[in-house]
Design an enzyme around this catalytic site. Structure first.
Site, PDB file in Angstrom:
ATOM      1  CE  LYS A  22      -1.601   1.336   4.102  1.00 29.36           C
ATOM      2  NZ  LYS A  22      -1.589   2.587   4.362  1.00 29.36           N
ATOM      3  CG  ASN A  23       2.106   2.676   3.737  1.00 27.58           C
ATOM      4  OD1 ASN A  23       0.640   2.948   3.495  1.00 27.58           O
ATOM      5  ND2 ASN A  23       2.381   2.508   4.493  1.00 27.58           N
ATOM      6  CB  CYS A 116      -5.129   5.854  10.455  1.00 27.39           C
ATOM      7  SG  CYS A 116      -5.602   4.025   9.801  1.00 27.39           S
ATOM      8  NE  ARG A 121      -0.733  10.134  10.402  1.00 26.57           N
ATOM      9  CZ  ARG A 121      -0.964   9.026   9.932  1.00 26.57           C
ATOM     10  NH1 ARG A 121      -2.069   8.353   9.722  1.00 26.57           N
ATOM     11  NH2 ARG A 121       0.058   8.823   8.427  1.00 26.57           N
ATOM     12  CG  ASP A 305       2.898   1.603   9.908  1.00 23.94           C
ATOM     13  OD1 ASP A 305       2.695   1.752   8.667  1.00 23.94           O
ATOM     14  OD2 ASP A 305       2.404   2.415  10.488  1.00 23.94           O
ATOM     15  NE  ARG A 397      -7.491   4.605   4.515  1.00 23.47           N
ATOM     16  CZ  ARG A 397      -6.818   5.336   5.939  1.00 23.47           C
ATOM     17  NH1 ARG A 397      -6.985   4.730   6.889  1.00 23.47           N
ATOM     18  NH2 ARG A 397      -4.898   5.563   5.531  1.00 23.47           N
TER      19      ARG A 397
HETATM   20  C1  EPZ Z   1       3.511   6.842   6.731  1.00 22.58           C
HETATM   21  O1  EPZ Z   1       2.865   8.551   7.374  1.00 22.58           O
HETATM   22  C2  EPZ Z   1       2.611   5.621   6.658  1.00 22.58           C
HETATM   23  N1  EPZ Z   1       1.636   5.835   5.866  1.00 22.58           N
HETATM   24  C3  EPZ Z   1       2.315   5.421   7.924  1.00 22.58           C
HETATM   25  O2  EPZ Z   1       1.179   4.446   7.799  1.00 22.58           O
HETATM   26  C4  EPZ Z   1       3.121   4.566   8.434  1.00 22.58           C
HETATM   27  O3  EPZ Z   1       3.258   4.667  10.107  1.00 22.58           O
HETATM   28  C5  EPZ Z   1       3.890   6.253   9.033  1.00 22.58           C
HETATM   29  O4  EPZ Z   1       4.739   6.876   7.399  1.00 22.58           O
HETATM   30  C6  EPZ Z   1       5.666   6.052   9.752  1.00 22.58           C
HETATM   31  O5  EPZ Z   1       6.183   5.514   9.410  1.00 22.58           O
HETATM   32  C7  EPZ Z   1       1.922   6.085   4.486  1.00 22.58           C
HETATM   33  O6  EPZ Z   1       3.554   5.334   3.837  1.00 22.58           O
HETATM   34  C8  EPZ Z   1       0.741   6.098   3.198  1.00 22.58           C
HETATM   35  P1  EPZ Z   1       5.909  10.342   9.172  1.00 22.58           P
HETATM   36  P2  EPZ Z   1       3.085   9.821   6.983  1.00 22.58           P
HETATM   37  O7  EPZ Z   1       5.141  11.409   7.941  1.00 22.58           O
HETATM   38  O8  EPZ Z   1       4.229   9.316   5.795  1.00 22.58           O
HETATM   39  C9  EPZ Z   1       4.938  13.461  12.846  1.00 22.58           C
HETATM   40  C10 EPZ Z   1      -0.075   2.873   7.315  1.00 22.58           C
HETATM   41  O9  EPZ Z   1      -0.919   1.912   9.096  1.00 22.58           O
HETATM   42  N2  EPZ Z   1       5.222  14.637  11.504  1.00 22.58           N
HETATM   43  O10 EPZ Z   1       6.355   9.436   8.616  1.00 22.58           O
HETATM   44  O11 EPZ Z   1       2.376  10.194   7.792  1.00 22.58           O
HETATM   45  C11 EPZ Z   1       4.109  12.634  12.633  1.00 22.58           C
HETATM   46  O12 EPZ Z   1       2.671  13.414  13.396  1.00 22.58           O
HETATM   47  C12 EPZ Z   1       0.227   3.998   8.509  1.00 22.58           C
HETATM   48  O13 EPZ Z   1      -0.426   1.962   7.010  1.00 22.58           O
HETATM   49  C13 EPZ Z   1       5.207  15.481  12.005  1.00 22.58           C
HETATM   50  O14 EPZ Z   1       5.209  15.800  12.838  1.00 22.58           O
HETATM   51  O15 EPZ Z   1       4.201   9.694   8.298  1.00 22.58           O
HETATM   52  C14 EPZ Z   1       4.163  11.444  13.392  1.00 22.58           C
HETATM   53  O16 EPZ Z   1       4.207  11.448  14.713  1.00 22.58           O
HETATM   54  C15 EPZ Z   1      -0.172   4.454   9.061  1.00 22.58           C
HETATM   55  N3  EPZ Z   1       5.572  16.981  10.668  1.00 22.58           N
HETATM   56  C16 EPZ Z   1       5.662  10.824  12.775  1.00 22.58           C
HETATM   57  O17 EPZ Z   1       6.149  12.403  12.154  1.00 22.58           O
HETATM   58  C17 EPZ Z   1       5.055  16.084   9.318  1.00 22.58           C
HETATM   59  O18 EPZ Z   1       5.394  16.945   9.067  1.00 22.58           O
HETATM   60  C18 EPZ Z   1       6.085  10.501  11.321  1.00 22.58           C
HETATM   61  O19 EPZ Z   1       5.187  10.271  10.434  1.00 22.58           O
HETATM   62  C19 EPZ Z   1       5.213  14.636   9.036  1.00 22.58           C
HETATM   63  C20 EPZ Z   1       5.776  14.255  10.422  1.00 22.58           C
END
Ligand code: EPZ
Length: 418
Positions: A22-23, A116, A121, A305, A397
């Site tokens: 998916k990702n 989610c 986020r 995840d 999803r």
């Molecule tokens: C990706 O989400 C994945 N989703 C998530 O998988 C996964 O849990 C996550 O990476 C971490 O590995 C997809 O790839 C579609 P991040 P993403 O930006 O990109 C904070 C699943 O179950 N952050 O690495 O949203 C954020 O709040 C999903 O498949 C900021 O503060 O994750 C979080 O605490 C769930 N500011 C942390 O960083 C920002 O601008 C990690 O977020 C961006 C992120």
């Protein structure tokens, strides 16, 4: 609403093929906006999030086709640069269209993404990085308007290896004039898959999988095809399903290296694991015992995840298991639901303490999010009697025919829309 019915107590036995990622699919679908013609994608999982991405592409003017796990996208007709709020709200990954639209059109209008509820986020890291590339960004409540009068390469350092922010920078950098060097980049395998697709379009990009990625702005001269790699979190989920229910399974097309941290803790807990380059055999015969303390971390650390599904696998493990989530501030919403099955879980801040119980019993649960919902299904495999999970579409999803896959492994699991 989907109703998942799980009749527990059956050990797993058999083999199944792990779905496409998916990702990896979602950022590659956004990247099709950069292609000058028709793109063909293979092994694309049948998911609600993929459907949402295809709806966004069509809303922008692209033509899409989906037949089984084949998807084609022709973005020649793209004329819009605005993503409707109703589509942005459907998943977190909709934010990745921002970088692709800026690269393609020089502007993007969107709103804060859905997805989610795992915590705040925010997308501040995305926006800060794009500003360094010459993008002017105006925010009005949830609405975001981006415009660049001269997208240019930059030396960007992410303070946290955000997966989404890394993907947005890479996509925007493809349309920028000059070189972008992104340090502090996310190292997830999905970034490597995106790099592979961008290279197929003609991009000069290197470093994905490390924390420093370099991209030369380019004009794609050719279209491309891509084979979506296996979903590492779906593979981890099936391994944890075997750990939860017991038995022995074989996963085809999995990449054990990408879930080595998950396999490490499952082995420590008492599972037997044999893996080759592209396949994996997991078995659990006796009672598990609590492994060392687990803390989630950016790749190659233990994936956040997989935290909920490992929790499900450890509910009956002897001793007390400790799971800490350092990535999201609210990723334990599955705990109250798992307690309804008789699980003994205490939450202290960002750390869950799971005291293994002898037995679990079926009950009616409500899925809270994608991976939490999957954890409830896995816990139902180990519970005596029937477990029902009411799900507003979270699980589908991210999982392609999870019930069918578990049934192929001998589980009594059925999901139906009600
Ligand atoms: C990706 O989400 C994945 N989703 C998530 O998988 C996964 O849990 C996550 O990476 C971490 O590995 C997809 O790839 C579609 P991040 P993403 O930006 O990109 C904070 C699943 O179950 N952050 O690495 O949203 C954020 O709040 C999903 O498949 C900021 O503060 O994750 C979080 O605490 C769930 N500011 C942390 O960083 C920002 O601008 C990690 O977020 C961006 C992120």
């Amino acid at each position: 609403m989907d109703l998942w019915q799980i009749r527990g107590g059956r050990r797993l036995d058999g083999s199944c093929t792990v779905q496409g990622s998916k990702n990896a699919s979602l950022p590659i679908l956004a990247a099709t906006l950069l292609a000058p013609g028709r793109v063909e994608l293979y092994n694309v999982p049948r998911l609600r999030d993929v459907d949402a991405a295809l709806r966004i592409l069509r809303a922008l003017g692209a033509e899409t086709r989906q037949e089984g796990h084949f998807v084609s996208v022709d973005s020649c007709g793209v004329s819009a640069c605005s993503v409707p709020r109703t589509l942005m709200e459907q998943m977190r990954s909709s934010v990745i269209f921002m970088g692709a639209l800026i690269a393609r059109c020089g502007e993007a209008k969107l709103s804060l993404p859905g997805g989610c509820q795992l915590g705040r986020r925010p997308i501040d890291l995305h926006l800060d990085a794009l500003r360094q590339m010459g993008v002017e960004i105006e925010q009005d409540g949830d609405d975001i308007a981006c415009r660049s009068r001269g997208l240019h390469g930059a030396q960007i350092r992410l303070p946290f290896p955000s997966v989404g922010a890394t993907e947005n920078v890479l996509l925007a950098a493809c349309g920028a004039k000059g070189r972008t060097c992104l340090s502090g980049a996310a190292r997830e395998p999905e970034i490597v898959a995106l790099q592979g697709f961008l290279r197929a379009l003609g991009a000069e990009i290197s470093g994905a999988g490390t924390d420093c990625i370099v991209v030369e702005g380019f004009h794609p001269r050719r279209s491309a095809a891509a084979l979506i790699p296996p979903d590492r979190i779906a593979a981890a989920t099936l391994c944890c399903a075997c750990a939860s229910a017991g038995g022995e399974i074989e996963l085809n097309s999995a990449d054990p290296e990408q879930i080595s941290t998950v396999l490490y803790f499952l082995k420590q807990a008492g599972c037997d694991i044999i893996h080759a380059k592209r396949s994996l055999r997991v078995s659990r015969m006796g009672r598990l015992c609590a492994p060392e303390s687990v803390t989630t971390a950016p790749y190659p650390g233990f994936p956040t995840d997989a935290q909920p599904v490992l929790m499900a696998a450890l509910l009956r493990a002897e001793g007390t298991s400790t799971l800490r989530d350092s990535i999201f501030e609210n990723r334990f919403r599955q705990i109250p639901e798992l307690r309804r099955l008789g699980a003994d879980i205490r939450l202290e801040g960002q750390t869950a303490l799971i005291r293994g119980v002898e037995r679990l019993h079926g009950d009616v649960l409500r899925a809270t999010d994608l991976r939490g919902g999957a954890a409830m299904v896995l816990a139902g495999l180990a519970a005596e009697g029937d477990t029902l999970v009411l799900d507003e579409g979270h699980i589908t999803r991210g999982y392609d025919d999870l019930d069918g896959c578990l049934r192929a492994l001998g589980a009594d699991v059925w999901a139906e829309r009600i």
